[in-house]
Motif scaffolding. Structure first.
Motif, mmCIF file in Angstrom:
data_model
loop_
_atom_site.group_PDB
_atom_site.id
_atom_site.type_symbol
_atom_site.label_atom_id
_atom_site.label_comp_id
_atom_site.label_asym_id
_atom_site.label_seq_id
_atom_site.Cartn_x
_atom_site.Cartn_y
_atom_site.Cartn_z
ATOM 1 N N PRO A 504 -29.994 71.167 56.875
ATOM 2 C CA PRO A 504 -29.565 70.176 55.868
ATOM 3 C C PRO A 504 -28.092 70.309 55.506
ATOM 4 N N GLU A 505 -27.517 71.521 55.691
ATOM 5 C CA GLU A 505 -26.089 71.671 55.374
ATOM 6 C C GLU A 505 -25.238 70.839 56.344
ATOM 7 N N MET A 506 -25.823 70.468 57.509
ATOM 8 C CA MET A 506 -25.099 69.655 58.491
ATOM 9 C C MET A 506 -25.432 68.163 58.338
ATOM 10 N N VAL A 507 -26.694 67.862 58.115
ATOM 11 C CA VAL A 507 -27.081 66.443 58.127
ATOM 12 C C VAL A 507 -27.687 65.998 56.787
ATOM 13 N N GLY A 508 -27.444 66.802 55.759
ATOM 14 C CA GLY A 508 -28.019 66.487 54.446
ATOM 15 C C GLY A 508 -27.368 65.274 53.792
ATOM 16 N N LYS A 509 -26.059 65.078 54.057
ATOM 17 C CA LYS A 509 -25.351 63.971 53.389
ATOM 18 C C LYS A 509 -25.644 62.657 54.131
ATOM 19 N N PRO A 510 -26.009 61.597 53.419
ATOM 20 C CA PRO A 510 -26.314 60.328 54.099
ATOM 21 C C PRO A 510 -25.122 59.817 54.912
ATOM 22 N N VAL A 511 -25.449 59.143 56.022
ATOM 23 C CA VAL A 511 -24.415 58.638 56.932
ATOM 24 C C VAL A 511 -23.420 57.733 56.175
ATOM 25 N N ALA A 512 -23.946 56.875 55.315
ATOM 26 C CA ALA A 512 -23.066 55.937 54.588
ATOM 27 C C ALA A 512 -22.050 56.707 53.743
ATOM 28 N N ASP A 513 -22.505 57.807 53.115
ATOM 29 C CA ASP A 513 -21.590 58.613 52.288
ATOM 30 C C ASP A 513 -20.541 59.283 53.170
ATOM 31 N N CYS A 514 -20.989 59.798 54.325
ATOM 32 C CA CYS A 514 -20.026 60.458 55.239
ATOM 33 C C CYS A 514 -18.945 59.456 55.627
ATOM 34 N N ARG A 515 -19.388 58.250 55.995
ATOM 35 C CA ARG A 515 -18.452 57.210 56.416
ATOM 36 C C ARG A 515 -17.448 56.905 55.296
ATOM 37 N N ALA A 516 -17.988 56.698 54.111
ATOM 38 C CA ALA A 516 -17.134 56.337 52.965
ATOM 39 C C ALA A 516 -16.114 57.440 52.705
ATOM 40 N N GLU A 517 -16.585 58.683 52.770
ATOM 41 C CA GLU A 517 -15.660 59.798 52.480
ATOM 42 C C GLU A 517 -14.583 59.941 53.536
ATOM 43 N N ILE A 518 -14.966 59.845 54.790
ATOM 44 C CA ILE A 518 -13.977 59.997 55.868
ATOM 45 C C ILE A 518 -12.954 58.860 55.796
ATOM 46 N N ARG A 519 -13.442 57.665 55.540
ATOM 47 C CA ARG A 519 -12.502 56.525 55.422
ATOM 48 C C ARG A 519 -11.549 56.759 54.251
ATOM 49 N N ALA A 520 -12.122 57.193 53.143
ATOM 50 C CA ALA A 520 -11.290 57.407 51.951
ATOM 51 C C ALA A 520 -10.235 58.482 52.216
ATOM 52 N N LYS A 521 -10.656 59.591 52.851
ATOM 53 C CA LYS A 521 -9.720 60.703 53.117
ATOM 54 C C LYS A 521 -8.577 60.277 54.025
ATOM 55 N N ASN A 522 -8.847 59.312 54.912
ATOM 56 C CA ASN A 522 -7.844 58.925 55.897
ATOM 57 C C ASN A 522 -7.207 57.565 55.603
ATOM 58 N N ASP A 523 -7.407 57.099 54.370
ATOM 59 C CA ASP A 523 -6.846 55.803 53.958
ATOM 60 C C ASP A 523 -7.240 54.679 54.904
ATOM 61 N N LEU A 524 -8.487 54.613 55.237
ATOM 62 C CA LEU A 524 -8.944 53.572 56.151
ATOM 63 C C LEU A 524 -9.736 52.533 55.364
ATOM 64 N N PRO A 525 -9.594 51.279 55.734
ATOM 65 C CA PRO A 525 -10.358 50.240 55.030
ATOM 66 C C PRO A 525 -11.866 50.428 55.188
ATOM 67 N N HIS A 526 -12.644 49.815 54.317
ATOM 68 C CA HIS A 526 -14.083 50.107 54.281
ATOM 69 C C HIS A 526 -14.836 49.638 55.523
ATOM 70 N N ASP A 527 -14.289 48.638 56.284
ATOM 71 C CA ASP A 527 -14.999 48.182 57.487
ATOM 72 C C ASP A 527 -14.334 48.695 58.769
ATOM 73 N N HIS A 528 -13.481 49.683 58.606
ATOM 74 C CA HIS A 528 -12.712 50.194 59.742
ATOM 75 C C HIS A 528 -13.606 50.938 60.728
ATOM 76 N N ALA A 529 -13.449 50.691 62.052
ATOM 77 C CA ALA A 529 -14.236 51.401 63.070
ATOM 78 C C ALA A 529 -13.605 52.774 63.330
ATOM 79 N N ILE A 530 -14.492 53.741 63.557
ATOM 80 C CA ILE A 530 -13.996 55.125 63.703
ATOM 81 C C ILE A 530 -14.485 55.726 65.018
ATOM 82 N N GLY A 531 -13.540 56.357 65.712
ATOM 83 C CA GLY A 531 -13.913 57.147 66.898
ATOM 84 C C GLY A 531 -13.665 58.617 66.578
#
Ligand code: F6P
Length: 749
Positions: A504-531
């Motif tokens: 759970p320490e690896m996959v405990g956080k919901p995917v949507a939250d991970c996405r939101a956090e990574i986008r926020a940390k990297n100043d990316l818009p909310h619909d931005h595609a990520i590789g």
């Protein structure tokens, strides 16, 4: 004892039956002998007294005859005597002559026949002799002998017969029990040893019972083989291997034997950060794979203590218990001088063997000073293995190209050890490998292993071809076994994998939250595609080629400019090697140039490449995997590549697409990924575009298949297969006369 009774009881019963049958026979026989004796005696007495008796009778003096009879019957055996002058009337007799004996019934005691007469005083022998002497009177002499002594003797004989048989029974029982016990003990011990799998051909009981054991041992071996095949098919059928399955193998098949792992990289590095000590997990596929194994089976992990605070936390024997939060096994740290590290690790291992084994177009550099350090450090680790082994036959798991010489060195110091070497990087073809000045020593060193593992069959094939080319060894291509100097090494394919399922320490956080956090940390818009790309900053990983593919994507599909960013996590590695320094510079420059070229709104918008050259904890890496739409693994050559498998493990939402280089071991197991040639930028760009536009249904279908494979073929299965093979090998090697069979059977897989 019960076994001895089983021998002794029937024996005693048979002997008692014999005795029972023999006693009446002996009785009859002795009676017959005595009667014959009595007859002879009576004949003798009759002949002796005939003349004087007839004279007495002729003289007519009955008193004299009676006195004569009294004298004769002084003999203790002669009970009575009588004389019949005619066929009727009472006989002239001594006092004790029984009344049953009369002159008219003497016929029954004459000639052959039963001469025994039962009387109140016991059995009597009656003999009747005709007396005649020319001119004198004629008559019949009756001689009666006392036979009670016969009864006494017969009683005595019975007693002797009883004692004789009792003594015989005791003696035979004793001898039988002693012989049975001795023979049985040897058998039982030998059998036990065989069944437990720890019989050695030189064991006395095995040796002494050798000819008798041979057929049984063969049957047992067949039985063990059948059971093992059954167990194997059960394993194949077992869908999910876990830490528990591995522990069960260790406790069952290997009877809880201690496991020693040797690797250069340690799983936990203690670093001094100002006032406090920080624990770091290195970015290493090897550590990712081996750490859950060690947690499951405890034991000792011997590794180079490379952290700045490593010495501060070890005990007097250079041991430290890990994981720090919940200790499950120990690390034994070995200290290397800066010269040793430079020569063995940076030099021979990473400037020589690493580029030699990876076809990544970087020339290997071989220096004899590096080779000398490599040899010396391998010897240092061999000594540490001896120090850490609790038995003369430990199971030692030697990891990777840093220790090519170690298996042979361990074998010399601990001949009974089971050495499993796993080569985590590719093995090149014989032509490429033969440029190494110490090629024979390297291959010879590796052949000290009991089992030599590679990720793919083509690496096994290349290795066996190399052995064939370089050494006078016997290579059996059917079973993939190499015999050199009487020692056999099994060359096998064990595709490595990862811990499954991730915690759970690896996959405990919901995917949507991970996405939101990574986008926020990297100043990316909310619909931005990520590789996402995650690698050590190594030239074999194809990071430059990856960036070129992204550049090509922007060229071919400009609609992605400002809508797609590729986050490259690159863990610094081997930074003191020139090739790595220039590679880092090249990666930085290329990312900067591409970002310059394709950043929208005059660099204010999101860049196509976000390069993070820094260490990331594993949970952070998983957060990125879960946030990404696409993961791109573009290694130019890779033994397996566990990033591909980690990405799949992270995606419990069954979304995301894997673009995977055809030159990784993983590509052979994951055909549902988009397989690409990293040297072909156009093809890779097309694959990236396909991934970014793939329907959710197709993403799910592909991801589901890949998740099933990684779940089934996880790291516990990888280690379990090796340990099971080692257990079988140990058991077979110890069977008498069967070592030879052990070297010819088995499968490669
Ligand atoms: O690929 C071989 C390997 O040992 C990997 O298992 C691991 O990821 C890497 O090399 C570690 O390199 P190093 O220990 O030099 O950082």
């Amino acid at each position: 004892m019960r076994l001895s009774l089983r021998f002794v009881l029937p024996l005693v019963l048979v002997l008692a039956a014999f005795a029972y049958a023999i006693v009446p026979l002996v009785d009859q026989l002795t009676l017959r002998w005595f009667v014959r004796d009595m007859d002879i005696r009576a004949e003798l007495i009759a002949n002796t007294i005939a003349e004087p008796l007839l004279e007495q009778v002729a003289s007519g003096s009955k008193a004299k005859t009676a006195a004569f009879f009294m004298r004769i019957t002084q003999d203790e055996r002669l009970y009575a005597i009588g004389y019949c002058a005619g066929a009727t009337g009472a006989p002239l007799a001594s006092t004790l002559l029984p009344g049953d004996i009369r002159c008219d019934n003497l016929a029954r005691f004459e000639g052959a026949g039963d001469h025994v007469l039962k009387s109140a005083s016991g059995p009597l022998h009656v003999a009747v002799k005709r007396l005649s002497s020319g001119g004198l009177a004629e008559g019949k002499l009756v001689l009666v002998h006392d036979m009670s002594f016969v009864e006494r003797r017969s009683e005595e004989t019975r007693r002797y017969v009883f004692y004789f048989f009792a003594g015989l029974a005791a003696a035979i029982s004793l001898i039988t029990v002693v012989i049975a016990q001795l023979a049985w003990r040897g058998w039982v011990q030998g059998m036990r040893a065989l069944l437990r799998g720890n019989a050695r051909p030189d064991q006395p009981e095995i040796k002494s019972a050798h000819p008798e054991f041979r057929p049984i041992a063969r049957d047992l071996q067949r039985l063990i083989h059948d059971l093992e095949s059954e167990a194997r098919s059960r394993d194949e059928g077992q869908t999910t291997w876990t830490a528990e399955s591995l522990r069960a193998i260790l406790q069952g098949e290997l009877r809880g034997e201690d496991i020693i792992i040797v690797s250069n990289r340690e799983p936990y590095i203690h670093q001094q950060k100002g006032e406090h000590i920080e624990v770091q997990r290195p970015a290493s596929g090897l550590v990712t794979a081996m750490e859950p194994i060690m947690r499951a089976c405890s034991g000792t992990w011997i590794a180079h203590g490379s952290g700045s605070a490593d010495r501060a936390v070890v005990d007097a024997h250079d041991h430290v218990q890990v994981p720090p939060e919940k200790p499950a096994y120990q690390i034994r740290r070995l200290w290397l001088t800066p010269e040793e590290e430079a020569g063995y690790y940076f030099g021979f291992a990473n400037e020589g063997l690493w580029p030699l084994c990876h076809i990544a177009h970087v020339r290997p550099t071989f220096r004899s000073a590096d080779w000398a350090h490599y040899e010396a450090v391998n010897r240092k680790f061999a000594r540490a293995v001896v120090e850490e082994s609790k038995t003369p036959a430990p199971i030692v798991l030697v990891q990777d190209y840093h220790f090519a010489l170690l298996p042979r060195m361990i074998r010399a110091l601990l001949p009974e050890a089971t050495v499993i070497m796993f080569w985590h990087i590719p093995w090149p073809n014989p032509e490429s490998f033969s440029i190494c000045p110490w090629r024979e020593q390297i291959v010879d060193g590796m052949l000290g292993s009991s089992i030599l593992g590679f990720h793919t069959q083509s690496h096994c094939n290349n290795f066996v071809d190399t052995v064939d080319r370089l050494l006078e060894a016997r290579v059996d291509r059917e079973s993939y076994r190499v015999s050199l100097g009487g020692h056999v090494t099994a060359v096998r394919r064990y595709p490595i994998s990862i811990d499954w399922p991730p915690g759970p320490e690896m996959v405990g956080k919901p995917v949507a939250d991970c996405r939101a956090e990574i986008r926020a940390k990297n100043d990316l818009p909310h619909d931005h595609a990520i590789g996402i790309g995650v690698d050590r900053l190594d030239y074999t990983k194809g990071i430059v080629e990856r960036f070129r593919a992204i550049e090509r994507l922007m060229e071919l599909k400009p609609e992605w400019i400002g809508r797609f960013s590729f986050i490259q996590i690159a863990a610094p590695t081997r930074s003191s090697i020139e090739e790595y320094q220039s590679h880092e510079a090249q990666v930085r420059a290329l990312a900067a140039r591409i970002n310059e070229r394709f950043s929208p709104s005059g660099r204010a918008g999101p860049p196509p490449i976000i390069l993070k050259i820094e260490h990331h904890e594993q949970w952070q890496v998983y957060e990125h995997y879960r946030a990404a739409d696409v993961c791109f693994v573009s290694s130019l050559h890779d033994g397996m590549n566990l990033v591909a498998k980690e990405f799949i493990a992270a995606r419990d939402d069954e979304r995301g697409v894997l673009v995977l280089s055809q030159f990784t071991g993983a590509a052979r197991e994951l055909p549902e990924a988009l397989i690409v040639n990293p040297y072909d930028a156009g093809q890779c760009a097309a694959a990236l575009h396909l991934a970014l536009t793939m329907t959710e249904t197709e993403q799910r279908d592909r991801m589901r298949l890949m998740r099933r494979l990684v779940g089934e073929f996880n790291v516990y299965r990888w280690a379990g297969r090796m340990l099971l093979d080692a257990a079988i090998m140990r058991r077979r090697g110890r069977l008498p006369e069967l070592a030879a069979v052990a070297t010819s059977g088995g499968s490669n897989g």
